[in-house]
Structure formats: structure tokens, C-alpha cells
Design an enzyme around this catalytic site. Structure first.
Site, PDB file in Angstrom:
ATOM      1  N   ARG A  32      40.091  41.313  40.584  1.00 22.61           N
ATOM      2  CA  ARG A  32      40.102  42.629  40.538  1.00 22.61           C
ATOM      3  C   ARG A  32      40.657  43.347  41.915  1.00 22.61           C
ATOM      4  NH1 ARG A  32      38.745  40.948  36.710  1.00 22.61           N
ATOM      5  NH2 ARG A  32      36.903  41.212  35.418  1.00 22.61           N
ATOM      6  N   SER A  67      32.592  48.738  34.013  1.00 24.27           N
ATOM      7  CA  SER A  67      31.604  47.769  35.090  1.00 24.27           C
ATOM      8  C   SER A  67      31.958  48.740  36.311  1.00 24.27           C
ATOM      9  CB  SER A  67      32.221  46.539  35.119  1.00 24.27           C
ATOM     10  OG  SER A  67      32.088  45.835  34.162  1.00 24.27           O
ATOM     11  N   GLU A 121      33.723  48.680  41.865  1.00 18.16           N
ATOM     12  CA  GLU A 121      34.906  48.365  41.112  1.00 18.16           C
ATOM     13  C   GLU A 121      35.990  49.299  41.000  1.00 18.16           C
ATOM     14  OE1 GLU A 121      36.378  46.320  37.026  1.00 18.16           O
ATOM     15  OE2 GLU A 121      34.587  45.216  37.788  1.00 18.16           O
TER      16      GLU A 121
END
Length: 349
Positions: free
Chosen positions: A167, A242, A338
Site C-alpha cells: 500500500r 479498508s 490506509e
């Protein structure tokens, strides 16, 4: 100076998947690369940062955003005729990622099927190095086109120069808000193989013979169905997908935790590290379904925070902080957000 695609004091609440209230100094609806350059020039003229919003699915917006916000519109895909076995597809930044997965897999191409139903636009995919079910965009990305904001110079950046990690990419680090992606180039093939080594997929397909494996479009449909069962639709219940990354820890720390919690899901990363399931940690901390004010942990998927309306960024961050604290107290594991805060993008060192 007034342009038909510029909007002053723009309301961004409809353009972020968490539906956080936000007024931006300017918003630019870019039809083409000329409009992107105009947005760069406007930002420089007023001394404002330039923010590429993408689909607004992985960004936390404050009530007031002193910036020029860029929203790029999708351009049609150009398909060669006849279709080659191996194809490098050029995709405009504003193209829907979900539509891209559907378009490519329906034509028999392997590469994007595991990434089905991820919200957002194609231009945002490399920034976050989006991933799901054991695959990431870095696995198929050839490179990106775009412009350096300060110089307005066009450039090509190959995938190997983007420093992709979990990520993460240089677009979130030293190139943050410095480079605007206008196109991504993705390598696809009609003679590929499916990647079914993720636990959910192994359970569904592992026992099938090779001759009975799904086609790319079938796997994309199945993954889309699984995601719909687990994740709320942001159009019905605002969320950013998420909210926390799966924490990466040492194998030793994971083994210590599994001695106390044998059911703890663990996913290999490399010879020294593994990933833990953040949703499981939140659930086991007694927080699934927990609500405070306008925000809640989703009832079916603890990794997702949902917005019931009327909340602010400050309240959301305070809510998330309590979740992080509860998990840290129980498991001695620190969860990391995130989605990025737009303010952090501009002011973090």
C-alpha cells in the site's frame, strides 16, 4: 480568470466515498491533459497545492481545503483490432477501476481479475499500490504518464522506479503532490494463469482440477460477489473500504501472538515477516459493530469504518485512534491507517 471547468468554493462531499463535508478553494474537472496543465497553472498562480482527487475513495477530507482539486474525466479505451495475445493497455487516470477490470477480463485477458470491485479510478491505483487476494497493481503495471506540478513537464515513469511496497509508492512519499498521473500502462495477456493462492480462493477452487479452473471474467465476478458480501456499498453506507492496513510484524512476534490466540490469521510476506489480519484484531478487541456518534465499525467487516452522516474528519480520526489504542493494548500491535488525510499530504515532511 474564469474557465468553464473551474469551480470556486467547490463542495466535495459528493466526491468522497466517506461523504465527509469539505469545501475546496477550487475544483477542476479536467477533460484532457490541457486542462490538467491549466489546473497546475491555477495552483501556481494562487500559491495553492494541487490535489488529484481520483475517485475520492482513499482520502480523508477536512471541512475546509485550501487547494486546487483536480478531478480527471475518463477517456475511452483504445482496443487494437484484432486483439493481440499480449497487450499493453493505456488507461486514462479518470477511468473507473471496476470498469477496467470488467473490460479486460471480459475480453479474455489475465492480470486484473483479483483486483475486481476495488473502488476508485485507474490513476489512483499506483499511488496506493492497490491490492487484493494476493495480487497488487505493481504485478501488472508497466509505468505511468503524467506531469510534474512545478515545472509542468510531461514525463514517463517506469514501474521499477516507483518503489512499490505494501500500500505504498513514491507517489505517497517523496513524489507526494509533486506528480500528477494522467495515464497508466498495464501489461495483460490472454495466455496467463489465475492466482488462487489466497486463503479464500484456495478454499473455493483448490480442489478443482486444472481443466475446471475459472476464466478471468468468472474469477472477477466471484471476487466481486465475495467483496459485496463482506463490504458495504459506499453509495448506500459511506465508507473508504479498508480503513487500516494489515500490520506487518516479525515471524517471532506472530508466533508469540499465536500461542495466545491460535486462530490468528497470518499471511507470509518474506523470510522474516508476516502480515496479520487487521480486521480480526479489531473484531477480537470487541469492536465489531461499535458505534460512537456518526461513525461505526461495520457489522460484517471490522476493517471498514462507516459514516452514518453528520460527522467530521476530526471525529473520524478520534474514533479511529480509539480503535488503534484498543488493539495496541490487547495485542501490542499498532494499526496504521490506509486512507490518507488531505492535510497530511500537504503538510507532512
Amino acid at each position: 480568470m474564469k474557465h468553464p471547468f473551474f469551480e470556486a468554493q467547490a463542495d466535495l462531499q459528493p466526491h468522497n466515498s466517506l461523504q465527509l463535508p469539505c469545501i475546496a478553494s477550487w475544483c477542476c474537472e479536467a477533460e484532457d491533459e490541457g486542462d490538467v496543465l491549466e489546473a497546475c497553472a491555477l495552483a501556481r498562480r494562487y500559491g495553492l497545492p494541487l490535489l488529484a482527487l481520483g475517485g475520492g475513495s482513499n482520502l480523508l477530507l477536512p471541512p475546509r481545503l485550501e487547494a486546487v482539486v483536480l478531478r480527471q474525466k475518463a477517456q475511452p479505451l483504445e482496443w487494437p483490432d484484432p486483439l493481440p495475445v499480449d497487450l499493453t493497455l493505456r488507461v486514462s487516470a479518470g477511468y473507473s477501476w471496476t470498469a477496467l477490470v470488467e473490460d479486460t477480463t471480459q475480453r479474455g485477458y489475465y492480470g486484473l481479475e483479483n483486483l475486481a470491485l476495488i473502488p476508485g479510478q485507474a490513476g489512483a491505483a499506483p499511488i496506493q499500490n492497490i491490492g487484493a487476494y494476493g495480487r497488487e497493481i505493481k504485478d501488472v503495471l508497466v509505468g505511468v504518464e503524467g506531469y510534474w506540478v512545478d515545472s509542468q513537464q510531461r514525463d514517463w515513469i517506469p514501474a521499477q522506479d516507483c518503489a512499490f511496497a505494501y500500500r505504498m509508492s513514491r507517489f505517497k512519499q517523496d513524489w507526494r503532490q509533486r506528480f500528477i498521473i494522467t495515464h497508466v500502462h498495464i501489461q495483460l495477456t490472454q495466455q496467463g494463469e489465475l492466482h488462487l493462492d489466497y486463503a479464500d480462493l484456495r478454499a473455493r477452487f483448490g480442489a478443482r482440477p486444472a481443466s475446471d479452473q475459472p476464466l478471468p471474467w468468472q474469477l472477477a465476478q466471484i471476487i466481486s460477489q465475495v467483496r459485496r458480501e463482506k463490504l458495504p456499498n459506499p453509495l448506500q453506507l459511506p465508507n473508504a473500504g479498508s480503513f487500516f492496513k494489515n500490520p506487518v510484524v516479525s515471524i517471532e512476534q506472530a508466533e508469540q501472538l499465536r500461542q495466545l490466540w491460535p486462530q490468528l490469521p497470518v499471511y507470509p510476506v518474506n523470510a522474516q515477516q508476516v502480515k496479520l489480519a487487521a480486521g480480526w484484531l479489531i473484531d477480537q478487541s470487541g469492536l465489531k459493530g461499535w458505534r460512537q456518534g456518526a461513525f461505526a465499525v461495520h457489522q460484517q467487516q471490522a476493517l471498514v469504518l462507516v459514516h452514518h452522516g453528520g460527522g467530521s474528519l476530526e471525529e473520524l480520526l478520534a474514533f479511529a485512534s480509539q480503535i488503534q489504542q484498543r488493539v495496541a493494548e490487547r495485542f501490542a500491535v499498532q494499526l496504521e491507517r490506509e486512507p490518507d488525510s488531505a492535510l497530511r499530504l500537504f503538510h507532512a515532511s
